[in-house]
Design a protein around this motif. Structure first.
Motif, PDB file in Angstrom:
ATOM      1  N   GLY A   1       0.809  -1.229   0.000  1.00 42.57           N
ATOM      2  CA  GLY A   1       0.000   0.000   0.000  1.00 42.57           C
ATOM      3  C   GLY A   1       0.834   1.267   0.000  1.00 42.57           C
ATOM      4  O   GLY A   1       0.351   2.341   0.365  1.00 42.57           O
ATOM      5  N   LYS A   2       2.076   1.165  -0.434  1.00 39.66           N
ATOM      6  CA  LYS A   2       2.983   2.322  -0.433  1.00 39.66           C
ATOM      7  C   LYS A   2       2.459   3.457  -1.313  1.00 39.66           C
ATOM      8  O   LYS A   2       2.470   4.625  -0.927  1.00 39.66           O
ATOM      9  CB  LYS A   2       4.388   1.886  -0.924  1.00 39.66           C
ATOM     10  CG  LYS A   2       4.986   0.778  -0.089  1.00 39.66           C
ATOM     11  CD  LYS A   2       6.293   0.260  -0.666  1.00 39.66           C
ATOM     12  CE  LYS A   2       6.154  -0.476  -1.994  1.00 39.66           C
ATOM     13  NZ  LYS A   2       5.352  -1.713  -1.939  1.00 39.66           N
TER      14      LYS A   2
ATOM     15  N   THR B   1      -0.614   3.920  -2.382  1.00 46.49           N
ATOM     16  CA  THR B   1      -1.866   4.432  -1.819  1.00 46.49           C
ATOM     17  C   THR B   1      -1.534   5.440  -0.717  1.00 46.49           C
ATOM     18  O   THR B   1      -2.145   6.502  -0.613  1.00 46.49           O
ATOM     19  CB  THR B   1      -2.704   3.278  -1.223  1.00 46.49           C
ATOM     20  OG1 THR B   1      -2.853   2.271  -2.223  1.00 46.49           O
ATOM     21  CG2 THR B   1      -4.069   3.761  -0.772  1.00 46.49           C
TER      22      THR B   1
ATOM     23  N   THR C   1      -2.678  -0.285  -8.102  1.00 43.98           N
ATOM     24  CA  THR C   1      -3.503  -1.365  -8.628  1.00 43.98           C
ATOM     25  C   THR C   1      -3.455  -2.535  -7.655  1.00 43.98           C
ATOM     26  O   THR C   1      -2.564  -2.589  -6.803  1.00 43.98           O
ATOM     27  CB  THR C   1      -3.015  -1.872 -10.024  1.00 43.98           C
ATOM     28  OG1 THR C   1      -1.938  -2.794  -9.819  1.00 43.98           O
ATOM     29  CG2 THR C   1      -2.574  -0.759 -10.938  1.00 43.98           C
ATOM     30  N   PRO C   2      -4.394  -3.465  -7.770  1.00 44.53           N
ATOM     31  CA  PRO C   2      -4.351  -4.638  -6.885  1.00 44.53           C
ATOM     32  C   PRO C   2      -3.207  -5.595  -7.252  1.00 44.53           C
ATOM     33  O   PRO C   2      -2.966  -6.567  -6.556  1.00 44.53           O
ATOM     34  CB  PRO C   2      -5.701  -5.322  -7.131  1.00 44.53           C
ATOM     35  CG  PRO C   2      -6.513  -4.364  -7.930  1.00 44.53           C
ATOM     36  CD  PRO C   2      -5.568  -3.468  -8.643  1.00 44.53           C
ATOM     37  N   LYS C   3      -2.525  -5.348  -8.366  1.00 47.80           N
ATOM     38  CA  LYS C   3      -1.431  -6.238  -8.789  1.00 47.80           C
ATOM     39  C   LYS C   3      -0.148  -5.905  -8.041  1.00 47.80           C
ATOM     40  O   LYS C   3       0.083  -4.751  -7.689  1.00 47.80           O
ATOM     41  CB  LYS C   3      -1.167  -6.061 -10.288  1.00 47.80           C
ATOM     42  CG  LYS C   3      -2.261  -6.617 -11.165  1.00 47.80           C
ATOM     43  CD  LYS C   3      -1.868  -6.512 -12.615  1.00 47.80           C
ATOM     44  CE  LYS C   3      -0.869  -7.569 -13.005  1.00 47.80           C
ATOM     45  NZ  LYS C   3      -0.729  -7.717 -14.455  1.00 47.80           N
ATOM     46  N   VAL C   4       0.696  -6.907  -7.851  1.00 45.83           N
ATOM     47  CA  VAL C   4       2.003  -6.627  -7.265  1.00 45.83           C
ATOM     48  C   VAL C   4       2.894  -5.999  -8.339  1.00 45.83           C
ATOM     49  O   VAL C   4       2.611  -6.093  -9.528  1.00 45.83           O
ATOM     50  CB  VAL C   4       2.688  -7.905  -6.719  1.00 45.83           C
ATOM     51  CG1 VAL C   4       1.890  -8.460  -5.562  1.00 45.83           C
ATOM     52  CG2 VAL C   4       2.881  -8.932  -7.810  1.00 45.83           C
ATOM     53  N   GLN C   5       3.933  -5.341  -7.895  1.00 39.80           N
ATOM     54  CA  GLN C   5       4.909  -4.706  -8.792  1.00 39.80           C
ATOM     55  C   GLN C   5       4.293  -3.666  -9.718  1.00 39.80           C
ATOM     56  O   GLN C   5       4.579  -3.620 -10.910  1.00 39.80           O
ATOM     57  CB  GLN C   5       5.650  -5.769  -9.608  1.00 39.80           C
ATOM     58  CG  GLN C   5       6.512  -6.644  -8.729  1.00 39.80           C
ATOM     59  CD  GLN C   5       7.022  -7.870  -9.439  1.00 39.80           C
ATOM     60  OE1 GLN C   5       7.368  -7.805 -10.611  1.00 39.80           O
ATOM     61  NE2 GLN C   5       7.054  -8.977  -8.749  1.00 39.80           N
ATOM     62  N   THR C   6       3.447  -2.847  -9.152  1.00 45.45           N
ATOM     63  CA  THR C   6       2.869  -1.751  -9.925  1.00 45.45           C
ATOM     64  C   THR C   6       3.890  -0.635 -10.080  1.00 45.45           C
ATOM     65  O   THR C   6       4.110  -0.109 -11.172  1.00 45.45           O
ATOM     66  CB  THR C   6       1.603  -1.211  -9.222  1.00 45.45           C
ATOM     67  OG1 THR C   6       0.665  -2.275  -9.122  1.00 45.45           O
ATOM     68  CG2 THR C   6       0.999  -0.052  -9.985  1.00 45.45           C
TER      69      THR C   6
ATOM     70  N   ASP D   1      -7.969  -1.774   8.476  1.00 48.74           N
ATOM     71  CA  ASP D   1      -9.406  -2.024   8.273  1.00 48.74           C
ATOM     72  C   ASP D   1      -9.699  -3.506   8.039  1.00 48.74           C
ATOM     73  O   ASP D   1     -10.838  -3.938   8.136  1.00 48.74           O
ATOM     74  CB  ASP D   1      -9.916  -1.172   7.097  1.00 48.74           C
ATOM     75  CG  ASP D   1      -9.073  -1.325   5.842  1.00 48.74           C
ATOM     76  OD1 ASP D   1      -9.609  -1.759   4.817  1.00 48.74           O
ATOM     77  OD2 ASP D   1      -7.857  -1.019   5.876  1.00 48.74           O
TER      78      ASP D   1
ATOM     79  N   ALA E   1      -4.283   3.343   4.762  1.00 47.85           N
ATOM     80  CA  ALA E   1      -3.923   4.301   3.703  1.00 47.85           C
ATOM     81  C   ALA E   1      -5.123   4.539   2.796  1.00 47.85           C
ATOM     82  O   ALA E   1      -5.336   5.646   2.306  1.00 47.85           O
ATOM     83  CB  ALA E   1      -2.739   3.773   2.903  1.00 47.85           C
ATOM     84  N   LEU E   2      -5.911   3.491   2.624  1.00 47.10           N
ATOM     85  CA  LEU E   2      -7.064   3.576   1.725  1.00 47.10           C
ATOM     86  C   LEU E   2      -8.169   4.431   2.341  1.00 47.10           C
ATOM     87  O   LEU E   2      -8.721   5.322   1.701  1.00 47.10           O
ATOM     88  CB  LEU E   2      -7.588   2.163   1.434  1.00 47.10           C
ATOM     89  CG  LEU E   2      -8.609   2.013   0.327  1.00 47.10           C
ATOM     90  CD1 LEU E   2      -8.039   2.453  -1.005  1.00 47.10           C
ATOM     91  CD2 LEU E   2      -9.083   0.565   0.238  1.00 47.10           C
TER      92      LEU E   2
END
Ligand SMILES: Nc1nc2c(ncn2[C@@H]2O[C@H](COP(=O)(O)OP(=O)(O)OP(=O)(O)O)[C@@H](O)[C@H]2O)c(=O)[nH]1
Ligand SMILES: [Mg+2]
Length: 266
Positions: free
Chosen positions: A24-25, A27, A41-46, A131, A159-160
């Protein structure tokens, strides 16, 4: 401005956000800055490179550095991204270590904490996604992580949702060194607009195409033309590795490709 802080009271510092992929960095950097400077995005390595976002908090200017997720790299591109993330940490005044509270002390988090011992900068622990986790588990996790590394303090945030984000910003504003601001106070990013635009398109592609699109695809802004009515015409190139991927990006009769630009302004 009469209420501008005196030069002598000003503070400025670089704060690196590091963590496992998907912690969540990005975000968080957007929440801290209050503006979208990094794609999520919900993907890793965005996130692939160091992305800076700038926030003002009283007399302090905080320059946040979003970094690619840290994990055990296998491929060459992965290795380069992880190295980039650690460079971000070593160059910062303060290192904020983000742990996904839902995943807890998994393999990625353990490896990160081990390697963190080599980082000499002051560190702060941020447990994110509170959350999704109950309080008892959260406190246990905070304790367990604090035995593994030396953190000046621990925050528990979403963060969200925004919970706890302002506290993080306040604490950092007092922690960064005295010194002149590096950027104009109304600036939120040092990236050129054409680069931000390319990142936004990449985000939309990822969100739309999910697993089908390999993360090696990249987007480049080719032309940026401001028109008389105040709008901007942006031409971009999307690079993919294989012909089959080109078809995925374009979609049936170009259906997929038509969608991203119309949403790129958000
Ligand atoms: N429930 C919940 N989800 C969150 C929170 N923060 C981030 N997320 C979600 O986690 C996912 C990953 O968020 P990013 O901000 O892209 O994570 P990242 O650490 O930058 O990921 P990489 O750039 O791939 O390393 C997204 O789907 C976010 O919406 C939070 O506080 N709560
Ligand atoms: Mg990211």
């Amino acid at each position: 401005m009469s209420d501008a802080p005196a030069e002598a009271d000003r503070r400025c510092g670089f704060v690196a956000l590091i963590g496992a992929p998907n912690a969540g960095k990005s975000t968080l950097i957007n929440a801290l800055v209050g503006s979208k400077v990094a794609i999520v995005t919900p993907k890793v390595q965005t996130t692939r490179t160091l992305v800076r976002g700038i926030a003002m908090e009283g007399p302090a200017q905080l320059v946040f550095i979003d970094t690619p997720g840290i994990f055990a790299p296998r491929r060459r591109l992965d290795r380069a991204m992880v190295t980039t993330a650690w460079t971000g940490a070593h160059d910062a005044d303060v290192v904020a270590v983000l742990i996904d509270a839902k995943s807890g002390l998994d393999e990625d988090a353990e490896a990160l904490l081990k390697k963190l011992e080599e980082v000499r900068q002051p560190k702060v622990l941020i447990l994110n996604k509170v959350d999704l986790v109950d309080k008892v588990k959260l406190l246990g996790l905070a304790q367990a992580i604090n035995t593994r590394g030396k953190f000046e303090t621990t925050f528990m945030i979403s963060a969200l949702g925004g919970d706890g984000v302002a506290d993080v910003r306040k604490w950092l504003a007092e922690r960064v060194p005295l010194g002149p601001w590096h950027y104009p106070e109304d600036e939120v990013s040092d990236a050129p607009l054409r680069q931000l635009a390319a990142e936004i398109t990449r985000e939309k592609l990822y969100l739309k195409l999910h697993q089908e699109l390999p993360y090696q695809s990249t987007v480049e802004t080719e032309t940026w033309t401001e028109r008389k009515d105040g709008s901007v015409r942006v031409e971009q190139i999307i690079y993919v590795e294989r012909e089959s991927q080109r078809k995925i990006v374009l979609g049936k009769s170009g259906q997929s490709i038509k969608a991203p630009p119309s949403r790129a302004a958000t």
